[in-house]
Structures are given as structure tokens and as C-alpha cells.
Design a protein around this motif. Structure first.
Motif, short mmCIF file in Angstrom:
data_model
loop_
_atom_site.label_atom_id
_atom_site.label_comp_id
_atom_site.label_asym_id
_atom_site.label_seq_id
_atom_site.Cartn_x
_atom_site.Cartn_y
_atom_site.Cartn_z
N THR A 11 -4.97 -2.00 10.82
CA THR A 11 -4.53 -1.09 9.13
C THR A 11 -2.94 -1.35 9.30
O THR A 11 -2.47 -2.06 7.61
CB THR A 11 -4.94 0.21 8.88
N ILE A 40 -12.39 -2.20 4.99
CA ILE A 40 -10.33 -2.32 4.84
C ILE A 40 -10.07 -3.97 6.01
O ILE A 40 -9.42 -5.05 5.74
CB ILE A 40 -9.40 -1.30 4.55
N THR A 56 -8.10 4.59 4.60
CA THR A 56 -8.40 3.13 5.94
C THR A 56 -9.71 3.27 6.28
O THR A 56 -10.05 4.69 6.34
CB THR A 56 -7.43 2.69 6.58
N ARG A 74 -13.66 4.25 2.36
CA ARG A 74 -13.06 4.49 0.90
C ARG A 74 -13.45 5.56 -0.04
O ARG A 74 -14.91 5.16 -0.17
CB ARG A 74 -12.50 3.46 0.60
N SER A 127 1.18 -1.77 -0.12
CA SER A 127 -0.08 0.26 0.07
C SER A 127 0.76 1.17 0.27
O SER A 127 0.05 2.32 0.18
CB SER A 127 -1.01 0.04 1.77
N ARG A 142 -11.24 -6.04 2.51
CA ARG A 142 -10.50 -5.05 1.96
C ARG A 142 -11.24 -5.79 0.10
O ARG A 142 -12.35 -5.22 0.19
CB ARG A 142 -8.99 -5.55 1.91
#
Length: 190
Positions: free
Chosen positions: A179, A144, A140, A114, A93, A148
Motif C-alpha cells: 500500500t 487495493i 487499505t 474497504r 491518497s 484497486r
């Protein structure tokens, strides 16, 4: 109201600190991107944000120049779209780091739903219908850490609803910590 004020101050402080701490990456990643493949370093994309308004989201470019701009769920084989270094950027990421500037500017928050891709019509519709577009989109989200890209649009929208209407500031810390674990392990990345 107090939650909004505290979240905004947290966003400013967090994004500023992380931007400063990651200074070596702001130098190294662009050099590697330019060495790895021709094209721009920063990918800019219109996304749907707070109150369903558009904003420009920033990412380090992880895909080859000229690939179609489609929502993730419409792409059959992501691997053919990535540059060599882009695979690494996506796995951990790192491509998302420029969104810290979106957070600092106020387009995004550290934690929130998101931001929707303009082609995610169903997700945009559900967010408007359920009123979850009242919150700034996040780096985040609850979705997620709950699956995700393995989640359907409806499942993501439900997690967004749970976060926006059923959570408190106290859930933000566990989301942030989970996260970090996902990013460090590369779990759930395309």
C-alpha cells in the motif's frame, strides 16, 4: 480471537504514531484546501462498516462542493469533480488520512475490506452473504493491492473473503508495505 485483539492494539498504536508523525500535514493540507476552493476541509460520509452498521468516515475534501455523492464505479469522469488540489490529494491518497481517526476510534482498522459506500448495494449484499462484514473495514485492503478501482465489485468481494477467512496477521505487513508503494507512486488512483 487473538487476531482481533492484536489487530486492535496495532490499529491504536499505528494510528496514533502516524497521526503524530504527520502533524505538519494536519496543518498544511487544510490551509491549501481552503485556499484552493470554497467549502469544508473535512468531508464526512456515511459508510457501511463492521456487522453492516453505518459509521461516519472522514476524508480531506478533494471534490468540489455540491458534486453528487455516488459510488466510484457510477461516475463516468472523475476529473471534472475534483478541485485543483484535490487531484493531488487523490493521486497520493492524502485525502484518506483523516480515516486514521476512524481507526483510532475503532470504526475502522488499518487493514480490512474497504468500507462500502451506501450506494454499493451489490458489494454490501455480497459482504453480508459471504460473512465478510464481520471485520472492521480498513484503510487499505487486499483488494487495493490487487487492483484497486480496476477491479469489479465481485473481484473486490472475493479478495475481501480471502482476507477475512483465509489470512493471518502475517499477511498484514505485506499488504501495508505494498500500500505504501501504491500511495507513493499514485498507482491505481482516480
Amino acid at each position: 480471537m487473538i487476531r482481533v485483539i492484536i489487530k486492535r492494539w496495532f490499529d491504536i498504536i499505528f494510528s496514533t504514531l502516524i497521526i503524530m508523525v504527520l502533524t505538519p500535514l494536519w496543518i498544511a493540507v487544510p490551509i491549501i484546501i481552503k485556499t484552493d476552493s470554497p467549502g469544508r476541509v473535512i468531508f464526512k460520509q456515511k459508510r457501511v462498516g463492521r456487522d453492516s452498521k453505518y459509521f461516519t468516515m472522514y476524508k480531506f475534501r478533494s471534490m468540489k462542493e455540491g458534486v453528487p455523492d455516488l459510488p466510484a464505479e457510477e461516475v463516468e469522469d472523475h476529473s471534472k469533480m475534483y478541485t485543483g488540489f484535490g487531484v493531488f490529494l487523490r493521486r497520493f491518497s492524502i485525502d484518506e488520512l483523516p480515516q486514521l481517526f476512524n481507526v483510532f476510534k475503532g470504526d475502522m482498522s488499518v487493514i480490512g475490506p474497504r468500507p462500502s459506500h451506501l450506494g454499493q448495494h451489490e458489494q454490501i449484499r455480497l459482504r453480508k452473504e459471504w460473512g465478510t462484514d464481520i471485520m472492521r473495514p480498513g484503510l487499505t485492503s487486499l483488494a487495493i493491492i490487487r487492483g484497486r478501482d480496476d477491479l469489479s465489485i465481485e473481484e473486490k468481494a472475493e479478495f475481501d473473503r480471502q482476507y477475512v477467512f483465509g489470512s493471518s496477521l502475517f499477511i498484514d505487513i505485506p499488504i501495508l508495505l505494498k500500500t505504501v508503494k501504491i500511495v507513493l507512486t499514485g498507482k491505481g488512483s482516480n
